[in-house]
Enzyme design. Structure first.
Site, PDB file in Angstrom:
ATOM      1  N   ARG A  25       0.620   1.030   9.410  1.00 35.31           N
ATOM      2  CA  ARG A  25       1.324  -0.263   9.424  1.00 35.31           C
ATOM      3  C   ARG A  25       2.721  -0.158  10.027  1.00 35.31           C
ATOM      4  NH1 ARG A  25      -3.129  -0.554   8.872  1.00 35.31           N
ATOM      5  NH2 ARG A  25      -4.369  -1.594   7.264  1.00 35.31           N
ATOM      6  N   GLU A  85       3.867  -5.358   2.284  1.00 35.02           N
ATOM      7  CA  GLU A  85       3.387  -5.288   3.664  1.00 35.02           C
ATOM      8  C   GLU A  85       3.860  -6.483   4.472  1.00 35.02           C
ATOM      9  OE1 GLU A  85      -0.901  -5.215   5.972  1.00 35.02           O
ATOM     10  OE2 GLU A  85      -0.611  -3.875   4.260  1.00 35.02           O
ATOM     11  N   SER A 141      -2.958  -8.829   2.933  1.00 34.91           N
ATOM     12  CA  SER A 141      -2.616  -7.821   1.919  1.00 34.91           C
ATOM     13  C   SER A 141      -1.128  -7.884   1.615  1.00 34.91           C
ATOM     14  CB  SER A 141      -2.981  -6.422   2.420  1.00 34.91           C
ATOM     15  OG  SER A 141      -4.373  -6.308   2.612  1.00 34.91           O
TER      16      SER A 141
END
Length: 302
Positions: free
Chosen positions: A176, A297, A227
């Site tokens: 990420r 996130e 998420s």
């Protein structure tokens, strides 16, 4: 925003479409966010580069967005220029086993084009609600696949407005993360993916299976940013949240999804402050009970 009238006049002169005081909640999947002083919607790469140059020359704060699927804007909005790439009329091209797409192209459209061309490798991305640029920026992934697995190179405008191209190996792609999160002045323009040939029917079937899995497990009927937390090393965020009995945990209009504990959803009227308080409290409880540290996130833009 200081210099707003001058910026509006300059963008108008250069033909860059914009809206003043546009609510950012209209442009994010979370349906949260106050107004942008200026919301610019360039229609081609030339207009985007012009808008970037104007912001830099005037020293005006600006930020980029695609489809707004991983963004949480402040309730106060953004006192600067939001440059939205979603409406740029640049497309997708296929050459042999390579597919190149403009940054604002949705991942769904990219995956559909790859399948039609008989190119496999992007099946994991089907159903991720973001854009190509956002997927590169975050090194998006799902079901064991990541953008870095198939990314060949990225073209971008650097902090001086020069258009450059770098191979994937130079982009510091990790879980990420990418170099674009650290080089704040860089703007992703397009990405080329190196795929492999396969039967379109087989690719379609795999994509349909991933979509079915998403619909069965994820709260797609409620606004969210996907998420909520990154996966901590050695564990899964959703499992930790559920283990701590936090399914359904609520702050204001924001709640941990009853369907998938890795998601935070907007039950109606949720504010940025609600989401931040909720995720901070979830992270605190998980750390206290399990020892694992959860990191958001979703990208928060204040």
């Amino acid at each position: 925003m200081e210099g707003q009238h001058e910026m509006e006049a300059a963008m108008r002169q250069r033909g860059v479409p914009f809206i003043s005081r546009e609510p950012l909640a209209r442009h994010t999947t979370f349906k949260i966010g106050g107004p942008a002083a200026l919301f610019a919607a360039p229609q081609n790469e030339g207009q985007l580069l012009q808008a970037l140059a104007l912001c830099r020359a005037a020293g005006i704060r600006h930020t980029l967005m695609g489809r707004g699927s991983n963004l949480l804007f402040a309730d106060e909005g953004f006192d600067g220029v939001v440059l939205c790439l979603d409406g740029v009329q640049e497309g997708i091209s296929v050459q042999q086993n390579n597919i190149t797409a403009w940054a604002g192209v949705s991942l769904g459209r990219l995956c559909t084009a790859a399948a039609a061309a008989g190119l496999s490798g992007l099946e994991f991305a089907m159903g991720i609600p973001g854009s190509v640029g956002g997927a590169v920026y975050m090194n998006a992934g799902a079901y064991g696949g990541e953008v870095k697995d198939v990314l060949a190179e990225v073209s971008f405008a650097d902090e001086a407005g020069e258009v450059r191209t770098l191979p994937a190996g130079a982009l510091q792609l990790g879980y990420r993360t990418s170099v674009f999160q650290r080089q704040k002045g860089w703007c992703i323009l397009s990405a080329r993916f190196a795929l492999h040939l396969d039967a379109p029917q087989r690719i379609d079937a795999a994509m349909a299976e991933y979509l079915a899995r998403r619909r069965a497990k994820q709260p797609l009927d409620l606004p969210s940013a996907g998420s909520a937390f990154k996966r901590p090393q050695g564990a899964f965020a959703a499992a930790l949240v559920e283990q701590c009995g936090l399914k359904g945990f609520r702050v204001g209009g924001a709640a941990v999804s009853e369907k998938h504990s890795g998601f935070v959803v907007n039950l109606g009227g949720a504010s940025c402050a609600d989401v931040l308080r909720l995720t901070d409290e979830v992270a605190r409880i998980v750390k206290e009970q399990t020892g694992f540290l959860l990191e958001r996130e979703v990208q928060v833009v204040r």
